[in-house]
Design a protein around this motif. Structure first.
Motif, mmCIF file in Angstrom:
data_model
loop_
_atom_site.group_PDB
_atom_site.id
_atom_site.type_symbol
_atom_site.label_atom_id
_atom_site.label_comp_id
_atom_site.label_asym_id
_atom_site.label_seq_id
_atom_site.Cartn_x
_atom_site.Cartn_y
_atom_site.Cartn_z
ATOM 1 N N UNK A 26 -19.815 3.627 -85.782
ATOM 2 C CA UNK A 26 -20.648 3.307 -84.629
ATOM 3 C C UNK A 26 -21.843 2.479 -85.077
ATOM 4 N N UNK A 27 -22.496 2.863 -86.174
ATOM 5 C CA UNK A 27 -23.638 2.125 -86.713
ATOM 6 C C UNK A 27 -23.196 0.704 -87.088
ATOM 7 N N UNK A 28 -22.051 0.599 -87.784
ATOM 8 C CA UNK A 28 -21.524 -0.703 -88.200
ATOM 9 C C UNK A 28 -21.212 -1.550 -86.972
ATOM 10 N N UNK A 34 -25.034 -6.567 -82.799
ATOM 11 C CA UNK A 34 -26.369 -7.194 -82.839
ATOM 12 C C UNK A 34 -26.325 -8.553 -83.510
ATOM 13 N N UNK A 35 -25.635 -8.649 -84.634
ATOM 14 C CA UNK A 35 -25.492 -9.937 -85.340
ATOM 15 C C UNK A 35 -24.778 -10.940 -84.435
ATOM 16 N N UNK A 36 -23.709 -10.486 -83.789
ATOM 17 C CA UNK A 36 -22.967 -11.366 -82.887
ATOM 18 C C UNK A 36 -23.854 -11.822 -81.728
ATOM 19 N N UNK A 40 -24.902 -15.518 -80.961
ATOM 20 C CA UNK A 40 -24.610 -16.019 -79.623
ATOM 21 C C UNK A 40 -25.856 -16.620 -78.987
ATOM 22 N N UNK A 41 -26.992 -15.965 -79.113
ATOM 23 C CA UNK A 41 -28.262 -16.466 -78.570
ATOM 24 C C UNK A 41 -28.653 -17.768 -79.263
ATOM 25 N N UNK A 42 -28.488 -17.807 -80.593
ATOM 26 C CA UNK A 42 -28.814 -19.021 -81.345
ATOM 27 C C UNK A 42 -27.952 -20.195 -80.875
#
Length: 191
Positions: A26-28, A34-36, A40-42
Motif C-alpha cells: 500500500x505504501x509503495x 504520487x510519483x505518477x 502527470x502534473x509536470x
C-alpha cells in the motif's frame, strides 16, 4: 507445544507477514501514484505552456498578417486617390482657357530655346491655334510649326537636323513635379 499451537503460530506469522507485505505494498502503491501524479502534473504544465506559447505565436502571426492586409489596403486606396488627383490635374489644365495655353506655350518655348536655337515645334490639336499665334512673335522666328501630336498639352521641340528633341509636354512636367512632390502631396492628403 502441540501441533495446534505450532499451526496457530505459523498462521499468526503468516497473517503478520501478510499484513506487513500489504502495508508495504500500500505504501509503495501510494509512492508510485504520487510519483505518477507529479509526472502527470509536470507533463500537463509543460503541455499547457507549449499550447499557450504556440497559441500566442499563431495569434501574433495572425495579428501581423491582419495589420499588413490593412496597411496594403490603405496604401492601395491612397494610390487610387493620388491617381485620381493626378488625372483631375490634367482635366483642369485641359479646361483652362486658350489664353492660358498660349502663355504656357510661350513660356515653354522660351525654355526650349535655351537648348535648341531653331527647329520645329509640335503640339496637340487643341493647342495648334495657340502655338501658331506664339510662333508669329519675332523672338520665336527661328521656329516653325511641326505637326499635331498625341500629347495632353505643352510642346515637343525638335532641332532642324532632327538630332535633338526636348519634351516640354504637360505630362512630362507634371510627372517630374509629381515624382519630386509625391511624398509632400501624400503627407498633405493623408497626414
Amino acid at each position: 507445544m502441540g501441533l495446534e499451537a505450532v499451526i496457530a503460530e505459523i498462521k499468526e506469522k503468516g497473517r503478520n507477514t501478510s499484513e506487513t507485505i500489504l502495508k508495504e505494498a500500500e505504501t509503495k502503491k501510494v509512492e508510485i501514484l504520487n510519483i505518477a501524479q507529479q509526472k502527470s502534473e509536470t507533463i500537463k504544465v509543460a503541455a499547457q505552456d507549449e499550447v499557450e506559447r504556440f497559441s500566442s505565436h499563431i495569434i501574433s502571426q495572425e495579428e501581423a498578417a491582419g495589420h499588413l492586409a490593412v496597411k496594403r489596403e490603405f496604401l492601395n486606396k491612397q494610390k487610387e486617390l493620388m491617381d485620381e488627383v493626378y488625372q483631375e490635374v490634367f482635366q483642369k489644365i485641359s479646361d483652362m482657357p486658350e489664353s492660358f495655353h498660349q502663355e504656357s506655350i510661350s513660356s515653354l518655348l522660351k525654355k526650349a530655346k535655351e537648348e535648341i536655337k531653331e527647329g520645329k515645334v509640335s503640339c496637340c490639336a487643341r493647342d495648334e491655334k495657340a502655338l501658331k499665334a506664339v510662333l508669329t512673335k519675332s523672338e520665336f522666328s527661328e521656329f516653325s510649326f511641326g505637326q499635331i501630336i498625341d500629347i495632353d498639352g505643352g510642346i515637343i521641340v525638335e532641332s532642324e537636323d532632327g538630332n535633338l528633341q526636348v519634351d516640354f509636354s504637360y505630362r512630362t512636367f507634371l510627372s517630374q513635379i509629381w515624382e519630386s512632390g509625391l511624398k509632400e502631396a501624400s503627407d498633405t492628403l493623408f497626414g
